[in-house]
Design a protein around this motif. Sequence first.
Motif, mmCIF file in Angstrom:
data_model
loop_
_atom_site.group_PDB
_atom_site.id
_atom_site.type_symbol
_atom_site.label_atom_id
_atom_site.label_comp_id
_atom_site.label_asym_id
_atom_site.label_seq_id
_atom_site.Cartn_x
_atom_site.Cartn_y
_atom_site.Cartn_z
ATOM 1 N N LEU A 87 -39.847 30.216 -51.077
ATOM 2 C CA LEU A 87 -38.694 31.107 -51.135
ATOM 3 C C LEU A 87 -38.291 31.220 -52.594
ATOM 4 N N SER A 88 -38.060 32.448 -53.053
ATOM 5 C CA SER A 88 -37.653 32.667 -54.438
ATOM 6 C C SER A 88 -36.392 33.524 -54.471
ATOM 7 N N ILE A 89 -35.392 33.060 -55.227
ATOM 8 C CA ILE A 89 -34.154 33.811 -55.458
ATOM 9 C C ILE A 89 -33.969 33.906 -56.967
ATOM 10 N N SER A 90 -33.739 35.105 -57.475
ATOM 11 C CA SER A 90 -33.522 35.260 -58.911
ATOM 12 C C SER A 90 -32.445 36.308 -59.154
ATOM 13 N N TYR A 91 -31.761 36.168 -60.282
ATOM 14 C CA TYR A 91 -30.717 37.133 -60.634
ATOM 15 C C TYR A 91 -30.386 36.995 -62.112
ATOM 16 N N ASP A 92 -29.763 38.038 -62.648
ATOM 17 C CA ASP A 92 -29.238 38.019 -64.011
ATOM 18 C C ASP A 92 -27.744 37.734 -63.954
ATOM 19 N N ALA A 93 -27.253 36.976 -64.929
ATOM 20 C CA ALA A 93 -25.819 36.708 -65.047
ATOM 21 C C ALA A 93 -25.402 36.985 -66.487
ATOM 22 N N VAL A 94 -24.305 37.715 -66.638
ATOM 23 C CA VAL A 94 -23.797 38.067 -67.963
ATOM 24 C C VAL A 94 -22.395 37.478 -68.109
ATOM 25 N N PHE A 95 -22.222 36.640 -69.132
ATOM 26 C CA PHE A 95 -20.935 36.010 -69.420
ATOM 27 C C PHE A 95 -20.358 36.621 -70.694
ATOM 28 N N HIS A 96 -19.099 36.997 -70.649
ATOM 29 C CA HIS A 96 -18.420 37.552 -71.817
ATOM 30 C C HIS A 96 -17.333 36.587 -72.268
ATOM 31 N N ASN A 97 -17.239 36.388 -73.573
ATOM 32 C CA ASN A 97 -16.157 35.586 -74.143
ATOM 33 C C ASN A 97 -15.827 36.164 -75.512
ATOM 34 N N GLN A 98 -14.622 36.716 -75.622
ATOM 35 C CA GLN A 98 -14.198 37.413 -76.833
ATOM 36 C C GLN A 98 -15.202 38.537 -77.133
ATOM 37 N N ARG A 130 -29.974 34.158 -73.651
ATOM 38 C CA ARG A 130 -29.860 34.444 -75.078
ATOM 39 C C ARG A 130 -28.438 34.906 -75.375
ATOM 40 N N ALA A 131 -27.910 34.442 -76.502
ATOM 41 C CA ALA A 131 -26.569 34.829 -76.926
ATOM 42 C C ALA A 131 -26.619 36.080 -77.782
ATOM 43 N N SER A 132 -25.664 36.961 -77.559
ATOM 44 C CA SER A 132 -25.463 38.135 -78.419
ATOM 45 C C SER A 132 -24.109 37.971 -79.088
ATOM 46 N N GLY A 133 -24.129 37.695 -80.379
ATOM 47 C CA GLY A 133 -22.917 37.296 -81.073
ATOM 48 C C GLY A 133 -22.751 35.790 -80.968
ATOM 49 N N ALA A 134 -21.837 35.243 -81.749
ATOM 50 C CA ALA A 134 -21.575 33.801 -81.714
ATOM 51 C C ALA A 134 -20.722 33.504 -80.482
ATOM 52 N N PHE A 135 -21.344 32.918 -79.467
ATOM 53 C CA PHE A 135 -20.707 32.728 -78.160
ATOM 54 C C PHE A 135 -20.018 31.370 -78.120
#
Length: 580
Positions: free
Chosen positions: A76-87, A111-116
Amino acid sequence: MKTRQELYGTEQPPVSNQPFLRSPWSFSYQTGALRHIKINGSEAIRGISFLVRDRDWGTLDPVLENEKILQTASALSISYDAVFHNQDARLDVRITIVVKPDCLTVTVKGRASGAFETNRAGFTVLHPICDVAGHNVTVDHSDGTREETTFPDFIEPWQPFVDITALTHRVNDLSVTCQFQGDTFEMEDQRQWGDASFKTYNRPLAKPWPYKIEDGSVLEQSVCLTWSACDKAPSILKKSSILEANFPEMALVMTPDDAERLAKNPSDLAAIKPQRLLCHFDTVLGHTSAQFQAFAKAQAAFPKVRFDLELICKCDPDPRPELYALAGEMQAASFNPASVLVCPSVDRQSTPPGSDWPDCPPLERVHEAASLAFVGVVRGGGMVSFFPELNRKRPPVHLLDFVSHGLCPIVHAADDISVMETLETIPHITRSMRAIIGETPYRIGPATLAMRQNPYGERTIPNPHDQRICMTDDDPRHRGDFAAAYVIGLATVLAPAEIAVWTPAALYGHRGVVADKGQWPIVRALKCLASLAGQPVFSAECADGLAQLWVGKTRLTANLMSDQNGPLAPFEWRLEKHRG
């Protein structure tokens, strides 16, 4: 059928749980997390989730996208993308769960976009506490060493295990191993905060926080569960306990502003009829004489109610001048509390492992000064926050007439199931507390769904949209049937612990009992529980989603579940009176 508003105080729907059965594994899938992971029907792991915390230890809610569930003959395989925003920064991760007969693996790459900025970003694994606390565990470390030890029995104030690469424990006749990769992991005893789990998490608390995941940096981690057959662990005989407790007196907490309001509206107390009022007094706010005068007005209106003073003091290196002055102002205001609990202001904030303790005189010096300032008054100590703070900075019990701490079930998780599961942990807290204070009178409170003050950050979390969120000072469920069932459950697990006084609500406000319109369901439950004070406890049990409490001639049964449970509707409770 009742509406969400009636049940939960909010229109936000409960978090959905999708069950999966992939023999021998079974679990619930909840918003990207795995819960109640079982092998052959027995719980091995309470949960696995990828969490990101902000600088106040609030949990960032991700946007979930591109979910894929694939079942084949072999896996069984479950996969997803998660996007976290901070400032102005974001963290994009891809999480994959693969379940095979002999292993369950969860991986993340991001991967971080901006200094997270974050206090923590990574996997959290929860081991259950039932049949785990006090039992054997093998801990593997990064240097290749292996430690044969036990999970803590009494609640451990600091991390029981650090530098973890794998944990192996028994589940009936199985040996279950949980392996960690991608960072340094350590464990904390989450029972301290009321969570029904031992939590293993990444990035040691001794390292600085918050920290930043720099722009373009890659994050990779994995958790892998495997199992093998072994001899069944010998059962541990549990001593049956004979209840010899009386049900505690009830208090409601109030501020000076609340006291002024109560003095003008004395009928507000009639809905509950508590035996006591807990007066929250904060010297940091100033206007100390006015605070005492406000409480004195309320006391004059209710001469038969006992007023307890919760005194937050600044505590200079020599606390005597401050405490003497406060005692003089209290006497001048003609306020005569039945007891005084003294707590240094700095102790309202938690001091995590690896952090420097704030400047504060020794607690022995503080309470010796209090004994000279408040002569002839019952005096207490402990923490006005929660058990972890008391467990890490223990009071001088020999100088005190009682010890107290608060409770809050939404420190780490705020979904309905997790909140009710905290009731499983309360006996662990009270038993650990008794190991510290012996037979010294023990008080609990405030103990409310929402958080009065955040010991772990600069603020409680705002909740303008009536959601289920951690560390908020306004939990909408306080206004629904949920809170009535929860408080009966709380009373049930506290009843055997010989608690002298408990404070399950405030008088006014988000955690209060006086509604702007109508009456909240918790009021009827609290009025019933207040009437039981001083009566003998004959039985008290939370099991199978029911809280069952028998005190004096009164039997209470509450459904702690969102589904029908026998004759009881979701979060419904019933009262029976017995003769004789």
